[in-house]
Design an enzyme around this catalytic site. Structure first.
Site, PDB file in Angstrom:
ATOM      1  N   SER A 237       0.785  -1.234   0.000  1.00 22.97           N
ATOM      2  CA  SER A 237       0.000   0.000   0.000  1.00 22.97           C
ATOM      3  C   SER A 237       0.818   1.286   0.000  1.00 22.97           C
ATOM      4  O   SER A 237       0.282   2.370  -0.190  1.00 22.97           O
ATOM      5  CB  SER A 237      -0.956   0.014   1.205  1.00 22.97           C
ATOM      6  OG  SER A 237      -0.243   0.030   2.417  1.00 22.97           O
ATOM      7  N   LYS A 282      -5.544   4.515   8.364  1.00 29.21           N
ATOM      8  CA  LYS A 282      -4.421   5.285   7.837  1.00 29.21           C
ATOM      9  C   LYS A 282      -4.722   6.778   7.853  1.00 29.21           C
ATOM     10  O   LYS A 282      -3.812   7.600   8.028  1.00 29.21           O
ATOM     11  CB  LYS A 282      -4.084   4.791   6.428  1.00 29.21           C
ATOM     12  CG  LYS A 282      -3.594   3.353   6.439  1.00 29.21           C
ATOM     13  CD  LYS A 282      -3.189   2.852   5.076  1.00 29.21           C
ATOM     14  CE  LYS A 282      -2.668   1.417   5.191  1.00 29.21           C
ATOM     15  NZ  LYS A 282      -2.194   0.877   3.914  1.00 29.21           N
TER      16      LYS A 282
END
Length: 351
Positions: A237, A282
C-alpha cells in the site's frame, strides 16, 4: 497446623488468581486486532544513489498495526475506535504466521520495484523492467505440488515454456485437461529446480490449474540506484507514496512544498493506483502525524463488490468518512493515477 494449612491455601489461591490474570492479559486467542499504526517519512527508508531526500517536508508511508489479541485486548477492542477484529483464518488463510510475513514482504518488495520503475520512467530517466516469473503465494492442500513448491519460490517455466505474466500462465494452463502431468521449473532461494505433478480441477473457479496462487515477480534495472530498507514493514500500500518520493528526489522538483504529505494506494507499472484495505485507520495515523494532504485511491466500486456488499464504498469515500469522524483539517484528495497526484501538487498551494 491448621493455621499453616490456611496460609498455604491462601497462597495457592493468590497464585491461581495471578495465573488467571496473566492468561486474561497475555494469553493469545485466535483473533487479531487491526488498528491505526504509524505515519513515517519515506526518506528514512529509501535512498537514491546512496543519498536521502533532504528537501523540506515529508512524503509519508502509513501502515496499519496488526497484533494477536488476548482475552483482555479482544474485549477492550469493542471500545476502541477504528479497530477491527479478524479471525485467524480471515487474516492468515491456510498460511502460518511465517508464510504470511513472507507474502507481505513480497508485496513490499514488489511495491518498491513498481515505484522505482514508474518514478524513473515519468522522470525521463533510463529504466527497464524485466519479468522474472511467478511468485508462489500459497499452495492448496489438494495440489500435486504440495510439499514440492513453497511460498516464496518463483515459477519460471511450465514444461519448458516461459510465460510473460501469471495471467498468461493461468489462461493457457486452464486449457489443459485435469490429471495432465507437467514439469514446473522454479527458483528456490535463487537456485533453479524442477518438480513434476498433475493438473487438478479447481472447484472454486471451475477451471483446471495446479493449485497454487501466483503473483508476478519483476526486476527493475537503472543506472540510478534506488535502495530501500523496509524491514518490518510489509504489504503493497505504500506504492504511490514511494513513487512520489523517488520522483521528487530524482527530478529535484519541490512538489510537497515543505509540507507533510501522506497517502496510500498500490502502484501499478502503468501508473495506475490500486485500492487498499484499512484506509480509515491510515487517515487517523496521518492526521495525528500532522499531514496536510492525504491521497486516497478513487477507483469505481466493481459490480462484483456491489453484489457482495450493496453498501460498498470507494477508498476515497471511506477516507472522507473517517476524516469527518475525527474532524481533521487534513485534506483528502482522490486519485486514480500517479499523474493525478503530481498534477494536484503542482497546481495547489499546500498550507
Amino acid at each position: 497446623m491448621a493455621k499453616n494449612k490456611k496460609i498455604r491455601t491462601k497462597i495457592m489461591l493468590i497464585f491461581a488468581a495471578i495465573v488467571l490474570l496473566q492468561a486474561f492479559l497475555f494469553m493469545p486467542v485466535p483473533y487479531y486486532l487491526e488498528m491505526p499504526g504509524s505515519a513515517e517519512s519515506i526518506s528514512d527508508y529509501i535512498k537514491i544513489d546512496g543519498k536521502k531526500d533532504k528537501q523540506k517536508g515529508k512524503y509519508m508511508l502509513v501502515y496499519v498495526s496488526i497484533c494477536q489479541a488476548s482475552p483482555a485486548s479482544f474485549l477492550a477492542s469493542f471500545f476502541m475506535p477504528f479497530t477491527d477484529r479478524l479471525s485467524k483464518s480471515e487474516l492468515l488463510g491456510d498460511s502460518n504466521a511465517k508464510e504470511y510475513d513472507m507474502v507481505q514482504q513480497y508485496y513490499m518488495d514488489d511495491a518498491v520495484n513498481e515505484a522505482q520503475y514508474v518514478a524513473l520512467k515519468k522522470a525521463g530517466k533510463q529504466v527497464s523492467r524485466k519479468y522474472v516469473g511467478m511468485y508462489v503465494m500459497s499452495v492448496a492442500k489438494n495440489s500435486n505440488f504440495k510439499n514440492k513448491l513453497q511460498i516464496g519460490d518463483v515459477v519460471t517455466a511450465i514444461d519448458g515454456k516461459h510465460y510473460n505474466s501469471s495471467q498468461e500462465f493461468i489462461k493457457l494452463i486452464s486449457k489443459y485437461r485435469s490429471g495432465k502431468e507437467i514439469t514446473v521449473t522454479y527458483l528456490h532461494n535463487g537456485k533453479p529446480k524442477q518438480a513434476k505433478g498433475q493438473t487438478i480441477m479447481l472447484d472454486s473457479v471451475h477451471r483446471v490449474g495446479i493449485g497454487i496462487t501466483l503473483a508476478d515477480r519483476t526486476e527493475v534495472s537503472s543506472p540510478i540506484k534506488v535502495s530501500a530498507d523496509m524491514e518490518g514493514i510489509g504489504g503493497p500500500s505504500a506504492g504511490l507514496m514511494m513513487t512520489l518520493a523517488i520522483y521528487q528526489q530524482v527530478t529535484g522538483l519541490n512538489l510537497r512544498q515543505g509540507q507533510k504529505i501522506a497517502g496510500t494506494g498500490t502502484m501499478n507499472a502503468d501508473g495506475s493506483v490500486g485500492d487498499i484495505g484499512g484506509i480509515d485507520k491510515k487517515v487517523v495515523s496521518s492526521s495525528k502525524a500532522g499531514a496536510k494532504i492525504f491521497f486516497a485511491p478513487n477507483n469505481p466500486v466493481s459490480k462484483a463488490e456491489k453484489e457482495y456488499d450493496k453498501n460498498a464504498k470507494t477508498n476515497y469515500q471511506e477516507a472522507v468518512a473517517a476524516a469527518k469522524k475525527i474532524k481533521t483539517k487534513m485534506k483528502i484528495v482522490p486519485v486514480r493515477t500517479f499523474d493525478d497526484a503530481v498534477r494536484y501538487l503542482e497546481k495547489n498551494k499546500i498550507n
